[in-house]
Design an enzyme around this catalytic site. Structure first.
Site, PDB file in Angstrom:
ATOM      1  N   ASP A 101     -14.275   1.782   5.992  1.00  0.00           N
ATOM      2  CA  ASP A 101     -13.208   2.517   5.309  1.00  0.00           C
ATOM      3  C   ASP A 101     -13.667   3.000   3.941  1.00  0.00           C
ATOM      4  O   ASP A 101     -13.340   4.120   3.533  1.00  0.00           O
ATOM      5  CB  ASP A 101     -11.965   1.638   5.160  1.00  0.00           C
ATOM      6  CG  ASP A 101     -10.869   2.349   4.386  1.00  0.00           C
ATOM      7  OD1 ASP A 101     -10.355   3.356   4.907  1.00  0.00           O
ATOM      8  OD2 ASP A 101     -10.563   1.925   3.265  1.00  0.00           O
TER       9      ASP A 101
ATOM     10  N   ARG B 168     -13.963  11.575   3.247  1.00  0.00           N
ATOM     11  CA  ARG B 168     -12.759  12.381   3.456  1.00  0.00           C
ATOM     12  C   ARG B 168     -12.367  13.130   2.194  1.00  0.00           C
ATOM     13  O   ARG B 168     -11.853  14.244   2.246  1.00  0.00           O
ATOM     14  CB  ARG B 168     -11.598  11.479   3.899  1.00  0.00           C
ATOM     15  CG  ARG B 168     -11.703  10.978   5.327  1.00  0.00           C
ATOM     16  CD  ARG B 168     -10.716   9.845   5.590  1.00  0.00           C
ATOM     17  NE  ARG B 168      -9.349  10.228   5.276  1.00  0.00           N
ATOM     18  CZ  ARG B 168      -8.415   9.354   4.873  1.00  0.00           C
ATOM     19  NH1 ARG B 168      -8.719   8.068   4.723  1.00  0.00           N
ATOM     20  NH2 ARG B 168      -7.194   9.772   4.618  1.00  0.00           N
TER      21      ARG B 168
ATOM     22  N   LYS C  77      -7.834  -1.943   5.973  1.00  0.00           N
ATOM     23  CA  LYS C  77      -7.992  -2.733   4.740  1.00  0.00           C
ATOM     24  C   LYS C  77      -7.053  -3.927   4.738  1.00  0.00           C
ATOM     25  O   LYS C  77      -7.438  -5.038   4.349  1.00  0.00           O
ATOM     26  CB  LYS C  77      -7.723  -1.865   3.507  1.00  0.00           C
ATOM     27  CG  LYS C  77      -8.796  -0.845   3.188  1.00  0.00           C
ATOM     28  CD  LYS C  77      -8.662  -0.293   1.790  1.00  0.00           C
ATOM     29  CE  LYS C  77      -7.442   0.585   1.620  1.00  0.00           C
ATOM     30  NZ  LYS C  77      -7.617   1.928   2.180  1.00  0.00           N
TER      31      LYS C  77
ATOM     32  N   HIS D 203       0.846  -1.195   0.000  1.00  0.00           N
ATOM     33  CA  HIS D 203       0.000   0.000   0.000  1.00  0.00           C
ATOM     34  C   HIS D 203       0.874   1.236   0.000  1.00  0.00           C
ATOM     35  O   HIS D 203       1.860   1.321   0.719  1.00  0.00           O
ATOM     36  CB  HIS D 203      -0.914   0.038   1.226  1.00  0.00           C
ATOM     37  CG  HIS D 203      -1.942   1.120   1.155  1.00  0.00           C
ATOM     38  ND1 HIS D 203      -3.207   0.906   0.639  1.00  0.00           N
ATOM     39  CD2 HIS D 203      -1.900   2.419   1.490  1.00  0.00           C
ATOM     40  CE1 HIS D 203      -3.884   2.035   0.677  1.00  0.00           C
ATOM     41  NE2 HIS D 203      -3.111   2.969   1.200  1.00  0.00           N
TER      42      HIS D 203
ATOM     43  N   SER E 292      -6.946   3.923   7.793  1.00  0.00           N
ATOM     44  CA  SER E 292      -7.467   3.507   6.492  1.00  0.00           C
ATOM     45  C   SER E 292      -6.580   2.431   5.876  1.00  0.00           C
ATOM     46  O   SER E 292      -7.064   1.401   5.392  1.00  0.00           O
ATOM     47  CB  SER E 292      -7.553   4.715   5.551  1.00  0.00           C
ATOM     48  OG  SER E 292      -7.935   4.314   4.249  1.00  0.00           O
TER      49      SER E 292
END
Length: 367
Positions: free
Chosen positions: A161, A168, A187, A82, A183
């Site tokens: 999320d 957001r 995930k 990520h 976040s």
């Protein structure tokens, strides 16, 4: 419990409990908490921040707001990656196939863009015919057969999320480290990977605008290892490594094209646990990573022992002072004073240090 009170508490700088966080998040998922109230809470968090404990609770609540994926049907080590995002971020499209070619199973769930950036899924869907929504069975089959699958976030995984991500994006609360950290990790925890690579980008086109923000995000995420280049914008990697190791966040492995003695000495003095001269070969990388992690654990152990020694010496000084007060006041011998203190501390279930501090404080009041 009312959402109004939770918003007001965070607005005023309070620390939210797990129950309050769960009430807000789960209420937003099931529709009992409206967008405008959740937007207000997000802004309060943006302005007031969250403690590490609050961030951890938020991450866990978000991860369990949907299905928790079991990847045991995929053979081998499952890895995910990520990025914190930024303009032109295409790391996944390049690095994921390379890692899969090395035999690691890439079972990756990617996100969409936030703010001015485009996400990996947005980029993939710009290619005609690309499908980013797969069933669980298709996802598992593809990873087992070719070693990689990159899909969009399922509507059933980390549901909170997905909703908060979109909110957001339109409420100017994207660049908030606790919200970014929760976040990312919610995930990844829900997706069930064995290992996660976190790509923390920094600069004018990223959400982390400077090194302080990047280091703070790393501190929140608590990685097993930080890998960085010696060449970085605004601040070199050696200086950054010094900050990371100085805060005991994680071991640092430094990549450099330079092997001069002064670079090596600067790296060592900054607390860098290991370094590699580019180009890096696969057989070098894994061994050096293990060395860096092992050295950091030894460093932590020594630091803990030193802290314990300092605490022990401080406690000894307090005990000696408290014993002297009791000996002067009651005519006890040193052994009698210590025996009385130990018995009292056991009866009251307090530490000897706490008792010594109380004895000293009481004597100070009588002066």
């Amino acid at each position: 419990m009312r959402m109004y009170d939770i918003i007001a508490k965070k607005r005023d700088g309070g620390t939210l409990t797990r129950a309050e966080i769960a009430f807000a998040v789960n209420g937003y998922v099931d529709g009992s908490v409206p967008d405008y109230q959740m937007s207000a809470l997000l802004m309060a968090i943006y302005l007031r921040g969250m403690t590490d404990a609050e961030t951890a609770e938020l991450t866990d609540v978000m991860a369990h707001s949907g299905d928790m994926v079991d990847l045991s049907a995929i053979q081998g080590i499952k890895a995910d990656k990520h990025s914190t995002g930024g303009v032109g971020d295409k790391t996944t499209l390049v690095i994921a196939p390379i890692v899969a070619a090395c035999g690691v199973k890439i079972a990756k769930m990617s996100g969409r863009g936030l703010g001015h950036t485009g996400g990996t899924i947005d980029k993939m869907e710009s290619v005609p015919g690309t499908r980013t929504s797969l069933t669980q069975e298709e996802f598992f089959k593809q990873v087992n057969e070719i070693g990689i699958s990159v899909i969009g976030q399922s509507g059933k995984i980390a549901v909170a999320d997905k909703k908060l991500y979109a909110l957001r994006d339109v409420t100017a609360t994207v660049g908030c480290i606790p919200l970014i950290a929760s976040s990312i990790m919610s995930k990844k925890l829900a997706a069930g990977s064995d290992a996660i690579l976190l790509d923390v980008t920094m600069g004018s086109g990223a959400f982390m605008k400077n090194l302080d923000e990047a280091v703070e995000l790393a501190r929140r995420l608590k990685p097993d290892l930080v890998i960085m280049d010696v060449k970085m914008p605004k601040m070199d990697g050696i200086t950054a490594a010094g900050i990371i190791t100085g805060q005991h966040i994680a071991p640092v492995l430094l990549l450099t094209a330079y092997s001069q003695q002064d670079v090596v000495e600067r790296a060592n003095s900054s607390g860098v646990m290991a370094y590699l001269v580019k180009p890096v070969r696969e057989e070098q990388l894994f061994g050096t990573m293990q060395v860096a992690i092992a050295r950091f654990k030894e460093y932590q152990k020594m630091d803990s022992e030193l802290a314990g020694l300092r605490e022990s010496l401080e406690t000894r000084k307090l005990l000696d002072r408290a014993k002297g007060i009791l000996m002067a006041a009651h005519g006890f011998t040193e052994d009698e004073a210590y025996s009385k203190m130990r018995q009292y501390s056991m009866n009251r279930r307090i530490t000897l240090k706490e008792l010594a501090e109380a004895v000293i404080a009481s004597a100070e009041k009588k002066k």
